[in-house]
Design a protein around this motif. Structure first.
Motif, mmCIF file in Angstrom:
data_model
loop_
_atom_site.group_PDB
_atom_site.id
_atom_site.type_symbol
_atom_site.label_atom_id
_atom_site.label_comp_id
_atom_site.label_asym_id
_atom_site.label_seq_id
_atom_site.Cartn_x
_atom_site.Cartn_y
_atom_site.Cartn_z
ATOM 1 N N ASP A 225 0.794 -1.746 0.243
ATOM 2 C CA ASP A 225 0.325 0.027 -0.242
ATOM 3 C C ASP A 225 0.722 1.249 0.030
ATOM 4 O O ASP A 225 0.370 2.273 -0.673
ATOM 5 C CB ASP A 225 -1.417 -0.101 1.650
ATOM 6 N N SER A 226 1.803 1.234 0.099
ATOM 7 C CA SER A 226 3.584 2.223 0.601
ATOM 8 C C SER A 226 2.357 3.390 1.629
ATOM 9 O O SER A 226 1.686 3.167 2.612
ATOM 10 C CB SER A 226 3.277 2.888 -0.849
ATOM 11 N N THR A 227 1.392 4.681 0.670
ATOM 12 C CA THR A 227 1.318 5.477 1.595
ATOM 13 C C THR A 227 0.285 5.763 1.535
ATOM 14 O O THR A 227 -0.933 6.676 1.805
ATOM 15 C CB THR A 227 2.113 7.165 1.324
ATOM 16 N N MET A 228 -0.299 4.497 0.917
ATOM 17 C CA MET A 228 -2.177 4.831 0.341
ATOM 18 C C MET A 228 -2.700 3.279 1.255
ATOM 19 O O MET A 228 -3.320 2.792 0.537
ATOM 20 C CB MET A 228 -2.066 4.613 -0.365
ATOM 21 N N PRO A 229 -2.423 3.763 2.854
ATOM 22 C CA PRO A 229 -3.535 2.653 3.323
ATOM 23 C C PRO A 229 -4.808 2.230 2.550
ATOM 24 O O PRO A 229 -5.170 3.128 3.165
ATOM 25 C CB PRO A 229 -3.892 3.049 4.913
ATOM 26 N N GLY A 230 -5.377 0.942 2.252
ATOM 27 C CA GLY A 230 -6.984 0.482 1.881
ATOM 28 C C GLY A 230 -6.020 0.278 0.342
ATOM 29 O O GLY A 230 -6.823 -0.102 -0.997
ATOM 30 N N LEU A 231 -5.137 0.652 -0.498
ATOM 31 C CA LEU A 231 -5.471 0.975 -1.775
ATOM 32 C C LEU A 231 -5.216 -0.771 -2.724
ATOM 33 O O LEU A 231 -6.160 -0.604 -3.220
ATOM 34 C CB LEU A 231 -4.207 1.500 -2.542
ATOM 35 N N ALA A 232 -4.402 -1.623 -2.040
ATOM 36 C CA ALA A 232 -4.462 -3.094 -2.217
ATOM 37 C C ALA A 232 -6.117 -3.790 -2.492
ATOM 38 O O ALA A 232 -6.194 -3.959 -3.270
ATOM 39 C CB ALA A 232 -3.429 -3.798 -1.741
ATOM 40 N N ARG A 233 -6.499 -3.782 -1.164
ATOM 41 C CA ARG A 233 -7.371 -3.971 -1.169
ATOM 42 C C ARG A 233 -8.908 -3.308 -2.329
ATOM 43 O O ARG A 233 -9.683 -4.059 -2.460
ATOM 44 C CB ARG A 233 -8.481 -4.224 0.691
ATOM 45 N N MET A 234 -8.656 -2.045 -2.168
ATOM 46 C CA MET A 234 -9.662 -1.945 -3.320
ATOM 47 C C MET A 234 -9.694 -2.035 -4.115
ATOM 48 O O MET A 234 -11.121 -2.496 -5.247
ATOM 49 C CB MET A 234 -9.678 -0.157 -3.071
ATOM 50 N N THR A 235 -8.382 -2.355 -4.586
ATOM 51 C CA THR A 235 -8.466 -2.826 -5.805
ATOM 52 C C THR A 235 -8.346 -3.838 -6.063
ATOM 53 O O THR A 235 -9.578 -4.219 -7.974
ATOM 54 C CB THR A 235 -6.843 -2.240 -6.576
ATOM 55 N N SER A 236 -7.801 -4.787 -5.666
ATOM 56 C CA SER A 236 -9.034 -6.154 -5.109
ATOM 57 C C SER A 236 -10.134 -6.428 -5.617
ATOM 58 O O SER A 236 -10.741 -7.086 -6.147
ATOM 59 C CB SER A 236 -8.133 -7.342 -4.014
ATOM 60 N N ASN A 237 -11.064 -5.449 -5.234
ATOM 61 C CA ASN A 237 -12.021 -5.761 -4.536
ATOM 62 C C ASN A 237 -13.108 -4.983 -5.973
ATOM 63 O O ASN A 237 -14.371 -5.039 -6.049
ATOM 64 C CB ASN A 237 -13.173 -4.270 -3.358
ATOM 65 N N LEU A 238 -12.400 -4.750 -6.517
ATOM 66 C CA LEU A 238 -12.518 -3.433 -8.529
ATOM 67 C C LEU A 238 -12.214 -4.899 -9.076
ATOM 68 O O LEU A 238 -13.075 -4.453 -10.668
ATOM 69 C CB LEU A 238 -12.786 -2.807 -8.336
ATOM 70 N N LEU A 239 -11.953 -5.912 -8.907
ATOM 71 C CA LEU A 239 -11.594 -6.408 -10.366
ATOM 72 C C LEU A 239 -12.767 -7.227 -11.031
ATOM 73 O O LEU A 239 -12.711 -7.225 -12.415
ATOM 74 C CB LEU A 239 -10.710 -7.599 -10.013
ATOM 75 N N LEU A 240 -13.907 -7.760 -9.898
ATOM 76 C CA LEU A 240 -15.273 -8.176 -10.303
ATOM 77 C C LEU A 240 -16.152 -7.117 -10.846
ATOM 78 O O LEU A 240 -17.238 -7.064 -10.722
ATOM 79 C CB LEU A 240 -15.465 -9.529 -9.626
ATOM 80 N N GLU A 241 -15.810 -6.199 -11.593
ATOM 81 C CA GLU A 241 -16.489 -4.527 -10.845
ATOM 82 C C GLU A 241 -16.723 -4.066 -12.827
ATOM 83 O O GLU A 241 -17.770 -2.793 -12.758
ATOM 84 C CB GLU A 241 -16.599 -3.732 -9.984
ATOM 85 N N GLY A 242 -16.074 -4.518 -13.251
ATOM 86 C CA GLY A 242 -16.739 -4.008 -14.822
ATOM 87 C C GLY A 242 -15.215 -4.219 -15.514
ATOM 88 O O GLY A 242 -13.887 -3.997 -15.250
ATOM 89 N N THR A 243 -14.942 -4.389 -17.248
ATOM 90 C CA THR A 243 -14.180 -4.311 -17.828
ATOM 91 C C THR A 243 -14.571 -3.109 -18.874
ATOM 92 O O THR A 243 -15.687 -2.967 -19.110
ATOM 93 C CB THR A 243 -13.774 -6.224 -18.777
ATOM 94 N N ALA A 244 -13.188 -3.527 -20.217
ATOM 95 C CA ALA A 244 -13.981 -2.581 -21.246
ATOM 96 C C ALA A 244 -14.852 -2.711 -21.605
ATOM 97 O O ALA A 244 -16.166 -2.435 -22.367
ATOM 98 C CB ALA A 244 -12.823 -1.914 -22.441
ATOM 99 N N ASP A 245 -15.891 -4.454 -21.926
ATOM 100 C CA ASP A 245 -16.732 -4.894 -22.421
ATOM 101 C C ASP A 245 -17.868 -5.148 -21.689
ATOM 102 O O ASP A 245 -18.556 -5.597 -22.181
ATOM 103 C CB ASP A 245 -16.156 -6.039 -23.093
ATOM 104 N N ARG A 246 -17.621 -5.108 -20.064
ATOM 105 C CA ARG A 246 -19.132 -5.850 -19.572
ATOM 106 C C ARG A 246 -19.126 -5.093 -18.830
ATOM 107 O O ARG A 246 -17.697 -4.561 -17.679
ATOM 108 C CB ARG A 246 -18.861 -7.037 -19.461
ATOM 109 N N THR A 247 -20.283 -4.789 -17.789
ATOM 110 C CA THR A 247 -20.530 -4.725 -16.604
ATOM 111 C C THR A 247 -20.556 -5.199 -15.719
ATOM 112 O O THR A 247 -19.780 -6.261 -15.931
ATOM 113 C CB THR A 247 -22.148 -3.345 -16.652
ATOM 114 N N ALA A 248 -20.274 -4.740 -13.845
ATOM 115 C CA ALA A 248 -20.582 -5.982 -13.122
ATOM 116 C C ALA A 248 -21.490 -6.405 -13.448
ATOM 117 O O ALA A 248 -21.563 -8.195 -12.947
ATOM 118 C CB ALA A 248 -19.916 -4.934 -12.193
#
Length: 420
Positions: free
Chosen positions: A40-63
């Motif tokens: 996370d470095s200086t931004m606590p929560g960055l890794a978990r928020m990134t992970s939590n968003l993996l199934l939330e959309g791609t360029a071609d598909r919505t969540a």
């Protein structure tokens, strides 16, 4: 107890570990990225928020479209993010008609996550709500305080759930940058367990990582440092009980003393009502219904923790009992009966940890991510089987110093201010 693990690398460099198990037409998959909150470095929560968003959309598909694509094939996908890893876990039928479209969908999500603004805001609010709930729960406050006290300035001190200010500051660009850096093939470990041949497993592994860039492995974390003092952290919380944690840093996975230390901790505070802490705190003195000792390991080090919660007027006596129990074990070692009982309990529980596909996936994924020997489970059980009382005492004395442990107290201010 020996596992038949096959391993190889995909064309773009992801490491793959595979165990065939044909009892059920099911495949369990985990993709573990070296992208946990320690990054996370200086931004606590960055890794978990990134992970939590993996199934939330791609360029071609919505969540919603992603969710439907998984559900129509009966697949389940879960995401976890701890201090070392960000994991995507998938369970799916092994029939090719179901398995291959599910793996294509998951591969697209992992490699081409889009981080839409509406999803970022929704996940941010969910994580902030989680922080608010933690602040209202004494056990969570104790865990957070204990971790910060023992890891100090090490990256492990960062809470995976983040902080209020940092979560508010994370935007889609930061998420894309973190994803681009850490969600790469050479930073990934793929584990497969289930009804597959080696040829099928190779094809699935290639499919799941094909959209990932080759990238670079994350650098090794600095080793955790033992405490050089005996800090006492007092966290006020109005309640009829005080939560207590005492301990310090411990070993990383694979250390030669890990089995002996694990057995020693089991004697002290594992195994339910048969442990030293359970006997003295509950049966003999009636101080607490729940007292335990836990040893955990990580890539850069682990932690040793004794914990209990007691009625406020008994806090001083409880602290004395917990500390004296550890000192007595360090000085005298375990008696024969306690050693054999703990050994029997530990060895008896090991087969249960490999019983289901998902249990087996957990163990093989640990072996793969932490570069442990393929026969790690077998070696661990053999070492536990042959350890004597003096072996356990010597290992405990090498790694645990009661004068260099943190104490965290979560309870009413007038109560916790009087003890230490």
């Amino acid at each position: 107890m020996e596992l038949s693990i096959q391993h190889w690398c995909t064309d773009n460099g992801a490491r793959v570990f595979f165990v065939a198990r044909h009892g059920l037409p099911i495949v369990d998959l985990r993709i573990a990225f070296n992208a946990g909150s320690a990054r996370d470095s200086t931004m606590p929560g960055l890794a978990r928020m990134t992970s939590n968003l993996l199934l939330e959309g791609t360029a071609d598909r919505t969540a919603s479209e992603i969710s439907q694509a998984l559900e129509q094939h009966g697949a389940r996908a879960q995401i976890r993010c701890g201090r070392d890893t960000a994991d995507i876990n998938v369970r799916c039928l092994s029939n090719r008609v179901h398995l291959e479209p599910v793996m294509r969908t998951v591969g697209d999500c992992v490699g081409c996550a889009h981080f839409p603004s509406d999803s970022v805001d929704r996940i941010r609010q969910r994580m902030i709500a989680g922080l608010s709930q933690e602040a209202a729960a004494p056990m969570e406050k104790s865990e957070k305080g204990f971790t910060a006290a023992i890891f100090a300035d090490h990256p492990y001190a960062t809470s995976p759930g983040g902080e209020f200010d940092s979560l508010k500051a994370i935007d889609p660009q930061r998420l894309r940058s973190f994803h681009g850096r850490y969600f790469a093939a050479t930073n990934a470990t793929v584990t497969l367990v289930g009804d597959l041949s080696r040829e099928q497993a190779e094809r699935i592994a290639e499919q799941i990582v094909v959209r990932l860039p080759v990238g670079e492995r994350a650098p090794a974390l600095p080793p955790v440092r033992p405490l050089s003092a005996r800090p006492v952290l007092r966290l006020p919380f109005e309640a009829e009980q005080t939560h207590v944690s005492i301990g310090g840093v411990s070993l990383s996975y694979g250390h030669a003393d890990h089995p002996a230390l694990h057995l020693g901790c089991h004697i002290l505070g594992g195994g339910g009502l048969t442990s030293i802490l359970a006997r003295r705190m509950r049966r003999e003195r009636g101080l607490s219904y729940s007292s335990a000792c836990k040893l955990t390991a990580g890539a850069a080090g682990g932690r040793f923790q004794m914990k209990t919660h007691v009625r406020n007027e008994a806090l001083s006596e409880a602290l004395s009992v917990v500390r004296a129990s550890l000192c007595e074990l360090l000085e005298q070692g375990p008696d024969t009966d306690a050693l054999e009982l703990a050994r029997e309990n530990l060895l008896g529980s090991l087969p249960l940890q490999l019983a289901s596909n998902q249990d087996l996936l957990e163990q093989v994924a640990i072996i793969g991510f932490y570069n442990l020997p393929e026969d790690y489970v077998h070696r661990f059980s053999q070492q536990v089987r042959t350890l004597g009382g003096e072996d356990v005492r010597a290992a405990l004395r090498r790694h645990l110093d009661p004068d260099l442990m943190a104490t965290v107290l979560v309870g009413p201010q007038p109560v916790i201010s009087l003890v230490g």
